[in-house]
Design a protein around this motif. Structure first.
Motif, PDB file in Angstrom:
ATOM      1  N   GLN A  86       0.824  -1.208   0.000  1.00 44.83           N
ATOM      2  CA  GLN A  86       0.000   0.000   0.000  1.00 44.83           C
ATOM      3  C   GLN A  86       0.859   1.259   0.000  1.00 44.83           C
ATOM      4  O   GLN A  86       0.600   2.204  -0.740  1.00 44.83           O
ATOM      5  CB  GLN A  86      -0.942  -0.029   1.219  1.00 44.83           C
ATOM      6  CG  GLN A  86      -2.066  -1.052   1.080  1.00 44.83           C
ATOM      7  CD  GLN A  86      -2.468  -1.665   2.410  1.00 44.83           C
ATOM      8  OE1 GLN A  86      -2.200  -1.104   3.468  1.00 44.83           O
ATOM      9  NE2 GLN A  86      -3.101  -2.831   2.363  1.00 44.83           N
ATOM     10  N   MET A 117      -2.717   8.756  -0.048  1.00 47.71           N
ATOM     11  CA  MET A 117      -3.709   8.147   0.844  1.00 47.71           C
ATOM     12  C   MET A 117      -4.786   7.432   0.029  1.00 47.71           C
ATOM     13  O   MET A 117      -5.228   6.338   0.389  1.00 47.71           O
ATOM     14  CB  MET A 117      -4.354   9.212   1.725  1.00 47.71           C
ATOM     15  CG  MET A 117      -3.423   9.733   2.798  1.00 47.71           C
ATOM     16  SD  MET A 117      -4.254  10.885   3.922  1.00 47.71           S
ATOM     17  CE  MET A 117      -5.049   9.748   5.049  1.00 47.71           C
ATOM     18  N   ALA A 118      -5.194   8.060  -1.073  1.00 48.17           N
ATOM     19  CA  ALA A 118      -6.265   7.465  -1.869  1.00 48.17           C
ATOM     20  C   ALA A 118      -5.817   6.136  -2.462  1.00 48.17           C
ATOM     21  O   ALA A 118      -6.568   5.157  -2.463  1.00 48.17           O
ATOM     22  CB  ALA A 118      -6.686   8.432  -2.980  1.00 48.17           C
ATOM     23  N   TRP A 121      -5.607   3.643   0.257  1.00 46.44           N
ATOM     24  CA  TRP A 121      -6.999   3.331   0.611  1.00 46.44           C
ATOM     25  C   TRP A 121      -7.581   2.331  -0.382  1.00 46.44           C
ATOM     26  O   TRP A 121      -8.150   1.307  -0.003  1.00 46.44           O
ATOM     27  CB  TRP A 121      -7.782   4.649   0.594  1.00 46.44           C
ATOM     28  CG  TRP A 121      -9.240   4.553   0.884  1.00 46.44           C
ATOM     29  CD1 TRP A 121      -9.821   4.567   2.122  1.00 46.44           C
ATOM     30  CD2 TRP A 121     -10.304   4.448  -0.071  1.00 46.44           C
ATOM     31  NE1 TRP A 121     -11.173   4.477   1.987  1.00 46.44           N
ATOM     32  CE2 TRP A 121     -11.507   4.401   0.663  1.00 46.44           C
ATOM     33  CE3 TRP A 121     -10.353   4.386  -1.457  1.00 46.44           C
ATOM     34  CZ2 TRP A 121     -12.752   4.297   0.052  1.00 46.44           C
ATOM     35  CZ3 TRP A 121     -11.591   4.278  -2.086  1.00 46.44           C
ATOM     36  CH2 TRP A 121     -12.770   4.241  -1.322  1.00 46.44           C
ATOM     37  N   ALA A 125      -8.580  -1.470   0.086  1.00 44.75           N
ATOM     38  CA  ALA A 125      -9.997  -1.780  -0.077  1.00 44.75           C
ATOM     39  C   ALA A 125     -10.189  -3.038  -0.913  1.00 44.75           C
ATOM     40  O   ALA A 125     -11.163  -3.774  -0.723  1.00 44.75           O
ATOM     41  CB  ALA A 125     -10.728  -0.602  -0.719  1.00 44.75           C
ATOM     42  N   ALA A 251      -9.755  -0.199   4.841  1.00 53.57           N
ATOM     43  CA  ALA A 251      -9.452   0.918   3.950  1.00 53.57           C
ATOM     44  C   ALA A 251      -8.765   2.045   4.714  1.00 53.57           C
ATOM     45  O   ALA A 251      -7.823   2.670   4.205  1.00 53.57           O
ATOM     46  CB  ALA A 251     -10.742   1.420   3.297  1.00 53.57           C
ATOM     47  N   ALA A 252      -9.201   2.288   5.957  1.00 50.09           N
ATOM     48  CA  ALA A 252      -8.561   3.330   6.756  1.00 50.09           C
ATOM     49  C   ALA A 252      -7.107   2.973   7.032  1.00 50.09           C
ATOM     50  O   ALA A 252      -6.206   3.811   6.933  1.00 50.09           O
ATOM     51  CB  ALA A 252      -9.314   3.513   8.070  1.00 50.09           C
ATOM     52  N   SER A 253      -6.888   1.701   7.347  1.00 49.48           N
ATOM     53  CA  SER A 253      -5.512   1.236   7.569  1.00 49.48           C
ATOM     54  C   SER A 253      -4.672   1.494   6.323  1.00 49.48           C
ATOM     55  O   SER A 253      -3.531   1.962   6.405  1.00 49.48           O
ATOM     56  CB  SER A 253      -5.541  -0.252   7.920  1.00 49.48           C
ATOM     57  OG  SER A 253      -4.244  -0.753   8.007  1.00 49.48           O
ATOM     58  N   GLY A 254      -5.254   1.212   5.170  1.00 47.74           N
ATOM     59  CA  GLY A 254      -4.538   1.430   3.916  1.00 47.74           C
ATOM     60  C   GLY A 254      -4.265   2.899   3.645  1.00 47.74           C
ATOM     61  O   GLY A 254      -3.187   3.267   3.167  1.00 47.74           O
ATOM     62  N   ALA A 255      -5.236   3.753   3.965  1.00 45.01           N
ATOM     63  CA  ALA A 255      -5.041   5.186   3.743  1.00 45.01           C
ATOM     64  C   ALA A 255      -3.882   5.707   4.585  1.00 45.01           C
ATOM     65  O   ALA A 255      -3.048   6.483   4.106  1.00 45.01           O
ATOM     66  CB  ALA A 255      -6.327   5.936   4.063  1.00 45.01           C
TER      67      ALA A 255
END
Lengths: 367, 344, 412
Positions: A86, A117-118, A121, A125, A251-255
């Motif tokens: 990520q 971040m996107a 995210w 996701a 998704a927040a973790s990824g962002a």
């Protein structure tokens, strides 16, 4: 009296851990045939120099972000090994787009941050969706997606596509982001020496830590996440939609993971290349566990990890090889977690005894 | 030009050795003497020493020079998650600890050296495999791997019976694609009909391809099963697997960096046709010689066929029959009649 | 084995649903496809043999993870235990022969497994961090030991051991005589089938045979013996087991010892059969792939085997002949298109679009480029695993009343 003893025990954990780690370190250093005390003294003297501490802080920033990204997932027992893919994918996309546009400084930096971040995210996701919709465990999907991310970056990072190769260089990099997309470093007054400036991204990291705490403790989603983490069944009975929450958390973790590469991108190299740091996921996971998912704990863990890595460079010079340093790192972490656990057990036993005595005493009076 | 410097080296070293022997005990060397080297350090990229190839050879050259100067030689190694700052800090620590000739192996050090060299103008730096650093106290050491690879490619083209040869690279990065480009050009030059199968074991930043003999072996077996009869293994530690596959199926393989005929066990080495030599020792040795000598010429120093920086091995005598042809190609390359491509 | 994962046959009569029929159908389709695309080596004798060699270490790690997780302990330290197995296997192997190497590698893995038990079970350290740290420890320790034991030895270096002897190979008699002509005759499908059988049954290392045998053994021990019952009970309801005087810690120690031993054996496999020396970094993440197969395999040894085979087969394919990976791509595209058409007939237009668009894009793209870029080939095994999982999970999902199928291991 008991309270005093309890407080003592809280302090005892780190002290015991540190003592144990120190003892093991000394033994290993002695086995490596160097003078343990002298070498350790050198390492500490080097590590505690103000200029080194600044460098440690800089090194700790990505560790901290990776740690928070991991901690977010841990609340729902989502083991996000995909932090690695990520952040690399996020940083790569941010570097490409950051170099392609020209904007006023704050907007430019903001764009780079948002893109990173996107992408983080979105990539997380994918794993989140596979988990929620198809039941694919995130450990597998993120291990596999890391490999896919590597391949994608390798393909795009080519002079034929989105990158360039300077004459005489064996490195392949994206174009350099113009200065309006840089984050300046902050010189610390009173600290002299080369590289003695804190990466400006530290403020973003602090904001992420505060935001993480606020969302977790002051918002409905945070409450749901904590409830879910404590008891999935109870949370479901209470009407919390588990799949939605899992997807959101992943998704927040990824962002947040998307931010991990940015201190390097915005504050130092200003481009993404073959020499971009990789493999920060496991450090993040370790740091999150060391810090017990608490924003301050993770900060401590990240700083400690960075401190060990920095100071260890002196050991290298003293003739203690890199592998011994790795052994030291492992043993130190283990010593700390074992000591925490032992102290926790002693405290629990004492509390039980204290409660038993209190209850016993009370019943003696009333009856 | 480089050959001349090479010849001068032992003289300089001997001179310095004598000087340092005389001057022991006095802290200030006479101002007329050359700027002495007191301590030498090598900073490797992530793979480090023990690769039986490039890093080890670079070390050998530095060790030779250090022994001649009777000074200490220190080695440090990078980590996968290192940033430019980490690498710079490593070099800084070395420079501030009295190491005054520092060799950084690998292009990942380029940014760090550019920065640190300016902070320590009296320290001499060298960076291997990169030519982008410009500073008055930095040597940029490049090797013409494509030239050496051309020669072993020509050998493969001349020796193949199936007109199909293979290239196995460790990781798909430009450095190794130079090997691929040279090899392919060599094959085509010697045997225009020949086909070249190319594969890389891993993609960056997964550098496992440098140390994964099982994958090297299976990739080689796959090529041998599908018509390839000679494989050039530019695959670091994974090359051992390629050579093993060659021995197991009775085909040829080609070694890289070192003369691998001399490294492999007896039953395997008789299947190593030749090796592409990358004499990194020449680079490190010459750099230290200059750092300890009167004259330091910063900038790019290329080590190719012309000055013994690269070449091919003849151990085993398997290419003796085509040696004249190969040396002809070498002469053509040196003279500029053949220009070997550096990208595939 | 890839055939087993092709979805879309759900509503057919039961006899066609049989795994054997499905494997045959999938195999035939792939074989014809590779013939049509002129892609070499999809099913070849050497390719299948390579599949076995790629699968074995992953399968061992998977079985190791299975033992550990069935007892209730996650073993992220498998990679480290495998590293220990490679080092000690090579160290003992090059000096005293393969038997000693086998013993030493397994013993080293077991020792690491027991350290994991000590930390995770006795001290109650977070299982993930204990495993992660053991990985770190194994890397450091083996490098340190190499500098002592290998650096000064002829043929060795600080990262490499001298050559290690190999296990002998065995062949099933008569197979060669009967099937080799069929393989060579290049009969469509049948030739490929002969090649598969030849690859599986001739020139197989004794150690490979042992690895294959460990699958039924694992199943038998875990599901048919009192020890296995207790290990699984401890993994499901430790409190309940404890109340019946089955001490969880005892069985977790046993399971982790076995788990480490299996990972150690995987290490031995890497230094003897898969190559013939120890080389630092040789495990290359295989422990983590093994960990993934146990989740893939729903904590069941047979499915773990299938998962390892999917990865091993694709890895062999992409390592041996990059071009042939295109066949997989086309196969995936065709399966997606088939599903889309079926969904269309069923009136599920969303499903048609969901499968049809990516499948069409994939096929169109392949039509244009004609070769998969090697950067993408590198992750073919990973992507295939992911896709198989994403498709196949649906079939494996039990009825809703059974409850959550993802009990254990969600945290790793």
């Amino acid at each position: 009296m008991t309270r005093l003893r309890a407080a003592g025990l809280v302090l005892a954990a780190p002290v015991v851990a540190f003592g144990f780690a120190l003892a093991v370190t000394l033994v290993i250093l002695a086995l490596a045939r160097v003078d343990p005390l002298a070498v350790l003294g050198d390492a500490l003297a080097y590590g505690l120099r103000p200029v080194t501490l600044v460098a440690v802080a800089n090194k700790a920033i990505p560790y901290y972000l990776a740690g928070i990204a991991a901690a977010v997932g841990f609340h729902l027992r989502l083991f996000n090994i995909g932090i690695d893919g990520q952040y690399r994918l996020g940083a790569f996309a941010a570097a490409v787009i950051g170099a392609a546009v020209s904007l006023p400084a704050p907007l430019h930096v903001a764009l780079v941050v948002v893109v990173a971040m996107a992408v983080g995210w979105g990539w997380a996701a994918v794993a989140g969706l596979l988990y929620v919709r198809r039941g694919v465990n995130v450990v597998i999907s993120t291990i596999m997606l890391n490999a896919v991310a590597s391949g994608l970056i390798a393909w795009l990072l080519s002079p034929a596509r989105l990158a360039q190769q300077a004459a005489g260089s064996n490195n392949v990099t994206t174009a350099t982001i113009p200065p309006s997309g840089w984050i300046p470093s902050i010189a610390i007054p009173g600290v002299e020496g080369a590289g003695a400036a804190v990466n400006g991204f530290v403020f973003v990291a602090i904001a992420v830590g505060i935001g993480y705490w606020l969302v977790l403790h002051r918002s409905t989603v945070g409450f749901e996440v904590r409830a879910m983490g404590l008891s999935g069944r109870a949370a479901k009975v209470a009407g919390i939609r588990a799949p939605r929450l899992a997807l959101l958390t992943m998704a927040a973790s990824g962002a947040i993971a998307g931010l991990v590469g940015l201190p390097q991108l915005l504050g130092a190299s200003h481009r993404f290349g073959l020499d971009f740091p990789s493999g920060l996921a496991f450090t993040g996971l370790s740091v999150a566990i060391l810090g017990r998912n608490h924003p301050l704990g993770v900060a401590f863990g990240a700083f400690a990890w960075a401190f060990i890595e920095r100071s260890a460079q002196v050991l290298d010079l003293a003739g203690v090889s890199r592998e011994v340093v790795t052994i030291l790192q492992a043993v130190t972490v283990l010593a700390i977690v074992v000591a925490y656990e032992l102290v926790r057990r002693i405290r629990a036993r004492q509390e039980r005894r204290y409660v038993a005595r209190a209850v016993g005493g009370a019943s003696g009076v009333t009856v | 030009m480089h050959r001349r410097r090479l010849a001068r080296l032992p003289l300089a070293l001997a001179f310095v050795a004598v000087l340092s022997a005389c001057g022991r005990g006095t802290s200030n060397p006479s101002p007329a003497g050359p700027p002495q080297v007191h301590r030498i350090a090598i900073a490797y990229d992530i793979s480090g020493r023990g690769d039986g190839g490039f890093n080890d050879i670079a070390y050998n050259g530095a060790k030779e020079a250090a022994d001649a100067l009777r000074v200490e030689l220190k080695e440090v190694t990078a980590k996968l998650d290192d940033t430019d700052d980490d690498r710079a800090e490593r070099l800084r620590l070395l420079a501030s600890s009295g190491y005054d000739a520092i060799i950084a192996v690998g292009f990942t050090y380029a940014t760090a050296i550019q920065k640190v060299a300016a902070e320590f103008p009296k320290v001499k730096f060298a960076i291997v495999d990169d030519a982008t650093v410009t500073a008055p106290n930095v040597w940029d050491i490049l090797f013409a791997e494509h030239e050496g690879s051309f020669l072993v490619g020509a050998a493969a083209g001349l020796k193949t019976k199936t007109t199909t040869v293979g290239f196995i690279g460790a990781v798909q990065i430009p450095l190794l694609q130079k090997f691929e480009a040279g090899f392919t050009a060599g094959v085509r030059a010697a045997n225009p009909a020949a086909r070249v199968q190319v594969t890389y074991l891993s993609q960056p930043p997964d550098y496992s391809g440098f140390g994964d003999p099982p994958h090297g072996k299976e990739a080689a077996l796959g090529m041998y099963d599908n018509g390839v009869d000679i494989i050039f293994a530019a695959a670091g530690g994974s090359g051992a697997g390629v050579h093993e596959a060659a021995a197991q199926t009775d085909h040829w393989s080609i070694g890289v960096d070192a003369d691998e005929y001399k490294l492999e066990p007896v039953n395997v080495r008789d299947h190593i046709l030749t090796s592409m030599l990358k004499n990194s020792n020449v680079g490190t040795r010459e750099f230290i010689g200059e750092a300890a000598g009167f004259q330091f010429t910063p900038g790019v120093h290329t080590f190719g066929l012309a000055n013994g920086g690269v070449g091919y091995a003849t151990s085993g005598g398997f290419v003796d029959d085509i040696k004249a042809k190969l040396d002809g190609y070498a002469a053509d390359i040196v003279a500029g009649r053949i220009v070997v491509p550096q990208t595939p | 084995m890839t055939g087993a994962s092709i979805p879309g046959f759900r509503t057919r009569p039961g006899w066609l649903l049989g795994p054997v029929a499905r494997v045959i159908a999938g195999f035939t389709a792939l074989s014809l496809l590779s013939g049509a695309l002129e892609a070499p080596d999809l099913f070849s004798r050497g390719g299948i043999a390579a599949t076995l060699r790629f699968t074995a270490p992953i399968l061992l790690a998977g079985l190791g993870a299975l033992w550990a997780e069935r007892s209730g302990v996650i073993n992220i330290g498998l990679e480290g235990m495998m590293i220990a197995g490679t080092w000690f296997g090579a160290w003992a192997g090059y000096q005293w022969g393969v038997g000693a190497g086998l013993a030493a590698g397994v013993a080293a893995g077991t020792a690491f497994g027991l350290v994991h038990a000590l930390l995770a079970v006795t001290f109650g350290v977070d299982q993930a961090i204990s495993g992660l740290t053991l990985n770190l420890l194994a890397v450091g320790l083996t490098r340190f030991l190499s500098s002592i034991a290998f650096a000064a030895v002829a043929g060795g270096s600080i990262t490499t051991s001298p050559a290690v002897p190999d296990f002998p190979t065995v062949s099933l008699p008569a197979v060669e005589v009967l099937l080799a002509p069929v393989d060579r005759a290049n009969v469509p499908v049948l030739g490929d089938a002969a090649a598969v059988v030849l690859g599986l049954l001739t020139d197989v290392s004794v150690l490979t045979v042992l690895v294959v045998a460990l699958v039924p053994v694992t199943w038998w021990v875990l599901w048919r013996t009192r020890l296995g019952l207790r290990i699984r009970a401890v993994g499901e309801r430790p409190e309940a087991a404890d109340s019946l005087a089955v001490r969880p810690w005892v069985y977790r120690y046993v399971a982790l010892g076995v788990s480490g031993g299996l990972a150690g054996l995987a290490g031995v496999y890497l230094v003897t059969v898969a190559s013939s020396l120890y080389r630092e970094g040789q495990t290359a993440g295989r422990g983590f792939i093994g960990l993934a197969t146990v989740i893939f395999g729903n904590w069941n040894p047979w499915s773990v085997t299938v998962g390892s085979l999917v990865f091993g087969f694709t890895d062999a394919l992409r390592t041996r002949q990059e071009v042939t990976v295109g066949v997989l791509l086309v196969a995936i595209g065709l399966v997606g298109a088939a599903v889309a058409i079926r969904r269309g007939f069923a009136g599920d237009w969303r499903g048609t679009l969901l499968f049809g668009i990516p499948a069409g894009a994939l096929l169109a793209w392949f039509w244009i480029v004609r070769a998969v870029p090697s950067e993408f080939v590198s992750f073919a095994p990973h992507l295939t695993t992911l896709l198989v999982l994403a498709f196949a999970r649906q079939r494996l999902r039990p009825p809703a009343a059974v409850g959550e199928p993802f009990r254990r291991g969600d945290a790793g």
